[in-house]
Design an enzyme around this catalytic site. Structure first.
Site, short mmCIF file in Angstrom:
data_model
loop_
_atom_site.label_atom_id
_atom_site.label_comp_id
_atom_site.label_asym_id
_atom_site.label_seq_id
_atom_site.Cartn_x
_atom_site.Cartn_y
_atom_site.Cartn_z
N ASP A 45 1.95 3.92 3.00
CA ASP A 45 0.83 4.71 2.50
C ASP A 45 1.35 5.87 1.64
OD1 ASP A 45 -1.80 5.38 2.02
OD2 ASP A 45 -2.07 6.45 3.91
N HIS A 54 0.86 -1.20 0.00
CA HIS A 54 0.00 0.00 0.00
C HIS A 54 0.89 1.24 0.00
CE1 HIS A 54 -4.13 1.71 1.05
NE2 HIS A 54 -3.32 2.78 0.99
N GLY A 57 -9.56 8.09 -2.20
CA GLY A 57 -10.19 9.39 -1.97
C GLY A 57 -11.09 9.37 -0.75
N HIS A 69 1.21 4.94 -2.33
CA HIS A 69 0.65 5.79 -3.37
C HIS A 69 1.74 6.50 -4.15
CE1 HIS A 69 -3.70 5.68 -2.23
NE2 HIS A 69 -3.19 5.35 -1.04
N ASP A 72 1.50 9.29 -5.94
CA ASP A 72 1.48 10.73 -5.70
C ASP A 72 1.78 11.07 -4.24
OD1 ASP A 72 -0.89 9.59 -4.93
OD2 ASP A 72 -2.19 11.13 -5.74
N GLU A 77 -10.70 3.17 7.36
CA GLU A 77 -9.73 4.22 7.70
C GLU A 77 -10.50 5.44 8.19
OE1 GLU A 77 -5.98 6.69 5.73
OE2 GLU A 77 -7.57 5.93 4.45
N HIS A 110 -9.78 0.87 -0.25
CA HIS A 110 -9.62 1.64 0.97
C HIS A 110 -10.89 1.45 1.81
CE1 HIS A 110 -6.31 3.64 -1.11
NE2 HIS A 110 -5.99 4.21 0.04
#
Length: 377
Positions: free
Chosen positions: A319, A31, A192, A33, A35, A222, A219
């Site tokens: 993350d 996991h 998102g 990302h 960006d 969370e 996701h």
């Protein structure tokens, strides 16, 4: 039974476990990302070249700004920092560069297998077609893998394509993922704002992926709680849970005697545990977004250890390395420091991740061998 905890302290620069440098251990990252893993120096350089407004004057200060903005205890505020990183990821050349650097940073951290997730629909402001954006990232991954191999740090990285759960393009992204399923894309995700945007809103995309036997990790658990996890499993047919930390809300302590703690399982928690549905936990991120607010505000309060002791398939992830100013080495070091884990514990986390990787079973077994042999050395 949860282990006794000790007061937390920041890990040493050369973090070790049982005398072994943690950075040298083979790791699996599930996991992470794209960006959220851009180098601060790269963001600064590309933003300056593009004439974008920056909140600070140096790349070092920019890294600090990302960390400060992300430690807000709010997932919504945390996500706002991505506006800047996404803004410098709007051309094929920039995507390729960032993906190449992403792989290099993983390899330098001892990662031998990684899955990088990102949302192609957010990278079209410069006129890129979705297919060209995915290919640009794949080109960067290939370049990064080749350079790592030449440097003696072999690594393999695959893509997970995310659709924005607050948007309307999930079916389009699902089809895109299927188009690239033999060219580096191994799974689909919804990313998102989680609360108020359940997987059920994307039923058409998720039904298509299920019909095509294409893996999904969503996701869940969370920013939202048990209903989010339930929807990910039932509506999304998720094989893994992105974070999933709030599954601990379905556990209830019923008795405590000394170090022994008896816990009652809800049906959802028992299903996740018994089916070995991997939890893509990210301790530092979970603190920054307030995902563990119910249990406390320090790493020692994180239910990671409780979930581990109860037999959940816990994995350790970063993350967003830029926003959380972290690495997989640092995440593991913080857990060692908080919960007194040893080398065998860290091996267990990597084996859980290897077993949950979106790879054919033969390649998962090979990955398990690579990790095991690396720890034995």
């Amino acid at each position: 039974m949860a282990r006794a905890q000790r007061n937390g302290r920041q890990p040493r620069r050369e973090a070790t476990v049982d005398g072994v440098p943690i950075r040298s251990l083979p790791k699996v990252s599930l996991h992470d990302h794209l960006d959220g893993g851009v180098r601060a120096s790269t963001v600064f350089e590309l933003a300056t070249a593009a004439g974008l407004e920056l909140p600070v004057d140096t790349s070092r200060a920019l890294g600090e700004w990302f960390a400060e903005q992300s430690a807000s205890d709010s997932l919504v505020d945390y996500l706002k920092t991505f506006e800047l990183t996404v803004a410098v990821m709007q051309s094929a050349d920039d995507l390729t560069r960032i993906a190449r650097e992403f792989v290099a940073d993983l390899a330098n951290d001892g990662v031998v297998y990684g899955e990088v997730r990102w949302a192609p629909e957010q990278h079209q402001a410069g006129g890129l077609e979705l297919e060209d954006a995915v290919q640009a990232v794949q080109d960067g991954i290939a370049q990064g893998e080749e350079a790592a191999e030449e440097a003696g740090r072999p690594i393999r990285v695959n893509q997970i394509l995310s659709a924005m759960r607050s948007g309307t393009r999930s079916l389009e992204i699902a089809r895109l993922a299927l188009d690239f399923r033999d060219e580096g894309v191994v799974a689909f995700d919804l990313a998102g704002p989680e609360d108020g945007h359940p997987p059920a809103d994307h039923a058409e995309a998720l039904d298509l992926l299920a019909a095509e036997f294409f893996p999904v990790t969503l996701h869940a658990g969370e920013a939202a709680g048990l209903d989010s996890i339930r929807s990910a499993l039932i509506d999304g047919r998720a094989l893994r849970l992105g974070h999933g930390v709030r599954i601990a809300e379905d556990l209830e302590e019923v008795a405590s005697e000394g170090d022994e703690v008896r816990v009652s399982f809800g049906d959802l928690a028992r299903w996740v545990r018994d089916r070995e549905i991997a939890l893509e936990l990210a301790p530092t991120s979970n603190l920054g977004t307030g995902a563990i607010a119910r249990w406390g505000t320090s790493l020692e309060d994180h239910p990671f250890d409780l979930l581990y002791q109860l037999g959940f398939a816990v994995t350790v992830n970063t993350d967003n390395r830029l926003m959380s100013r972290t690495t997989l080495t640092r995440e593991l070091a913080r857990l060692v420091d908080a919960f007194e884990y040893d080398l065998d514990d860290l091996l267990e986390f990597q084996l859980n991740a290897a077993a949950a990787a979106f790879l054919p079973v033969e390649q998962r077994e090979e990955l398990i061998d690579i990790v095991t042999e690396g720890f034995e050395r």
